[in-house]
Design a protein around this motif. Structure first.
Motif, short mmCIF file in Angstrom:
data_model
loop_
_atom_site.label_atom_id
_atom_site.label_comp_id
_atom_site.label_asym_id
_atom_site.label_seq_id
_atom_site.Cartn_x
_atom_site.Cartn_y
_atom_site.Cartn_z
N TYR A 92 0.43 -1.41 -0.25
CA TYR A 92 -0.28 -0.09 0.32
C TYR A 92 0.91 1.07 -0.03
O TYR A 92 1.74 1.67 0.74
CB TYR A 92 -0.90 -0.26 1.37
CG TYR A 92 -2.03 -0.62 0.96
CD1 TYR A 92 -3.45 -0.20 1.43
CD2 TYR A 92 -1.72 -2.88 1.54
CE1 TYR A 92 -4.29 -0.98 0.74
CE2 TYR A 92 -2.93 -3.17 0.74
CZ TYR A 92 -4.36 -2.49 1.11
OH TYR A 92 -5.32 -3.35 1.07
N THR A 93 0.07 2.62 -0.41
CA THR A 93 0.87 3.47 -0.35
C THR A 93 0.26 4.78 0.71
O THR A 93 -0.99 4.32 0.71
CB THR A 93 0.26 4.31 -2.02
OG1 THR A 93 1.11 4.10 -3.13
CG2 THR A 93 1.53 5.56 -1.68
N LEU A 94 1.59 4.88 1.58
CA LEU A 94 1.03 5.53 3.09
C LEU A 94 0.60 6.73 3.12
O LEU A 94 1.51 7.37 2.93
CB LEU A 94 1.51 4.81 4.16
CG LEU A 94 2.00 3.63 4.03
CD1 LEU A 94 3.07 4.11 5.11
CD2 LEU A 94 0.67 3.37 4.39
N LEU A 95 -0.33 7.52 2.49
CA LEU A 95 -0.56 8.87 2.66
C LEU A 95 -1.36 9.48 3.73
O LEU A 95 -1.96 8.75 3.98
CB LEU A 95 -1.88 9.03 1.49
CG LEU A 95 -1.23 8.11 0.08
CD1 LEU A 95 -2.64 8.84 -0.90
CD2 LEU A 95 0.18 9.52 -0.58
N ALA A 96 -0.36 10.99 3.85
CA ALA A 96 -1.57 11.12 5.29
C ALA A 96 -2.46 12.83 5.07
O ALA A 96 -1.69 13.17 3.90
CB ALA A 96 -0.61 11.94 6.20
#
Length: 171
Positions: A92-96
């Motif tokens: 998964y690509t982690l975005l905040a």
């Protein structure tokens, strides 16, 4: 004359996107209920509620969620860092969703075909923790044009998921 449609007659095509919400200490029952409804509306796969002493199920949450908590898969974990490491391992690509000194507008984030997104949203008063921000690929924000520099976490989540699912629906 227009006729109002309801969920049985709307004609919307059901879809599920490779998007998981990770909630960093989100603890307001009203926000949790709204997040369930929003997650269902945008066809995301699951929600992780991370933190100590988070009560996901409550009467207030259930009134707001309108049974969507029975549809959307959700998990409770105390340690958000272990959860995000597992998502990173799973590709998964982690975005905040947080305004930072290097965040970009979510509308500018380029999503790749088949990209799986783990969107991290933060606690109502303090946002995404600094410890978590060091682990993400990118911080994204919603451009705002008034005097305020923040909005309700559930409202911001809805806007972010709209942007993400619009981009994913092109693939």
């Amino acid at each position: 004359m227009s006729k109002q449609l309801h969920h049985h007659t709307s004609g919307f095509i059901k879809n599920q996107f490779p998007v998981t919400l990770i909630c960093d200490q989100v603890n307001s029952p009203a926000n949790i209920g709204s997040i369930f409804r929003i997650a269902d509306s945008f066809g995301i796969e699951q929600i992780y509620f991370c933190g100590q002493d988070i009560s996901v199920i409550s009467k207030r949450m259930q009134r707001t969620a309108r049974a969507t908590h029975e549809i959307i898969s959700y998990h409770q974990v105390e340690n958000i860092l272990s959860a995000i490491e597992q998502f990173k391992t799973d590709g998964y690509t982690l975005l905040a969703l947080e305004i930072t000194d290097n965040s970009i507008p979510i509308s500018d984030y380029k999503i790749e075909a088949n990209e799986k997104i783990a969107l991290i949203i933060g606690e109502e008063n303090f946002g995404v923790s600094d410890q978590v921000l060091t682990k993400v690929k990118q911080s994204v924000h919603i451009n705002m044009y008034g005097n305020n520099s923040s909005m309700n976490v559930a409202t911001a989540t809805a806007i972010a998921l709209y942007e993400i699912t619009q981009k994913l629906s092109y693939y």
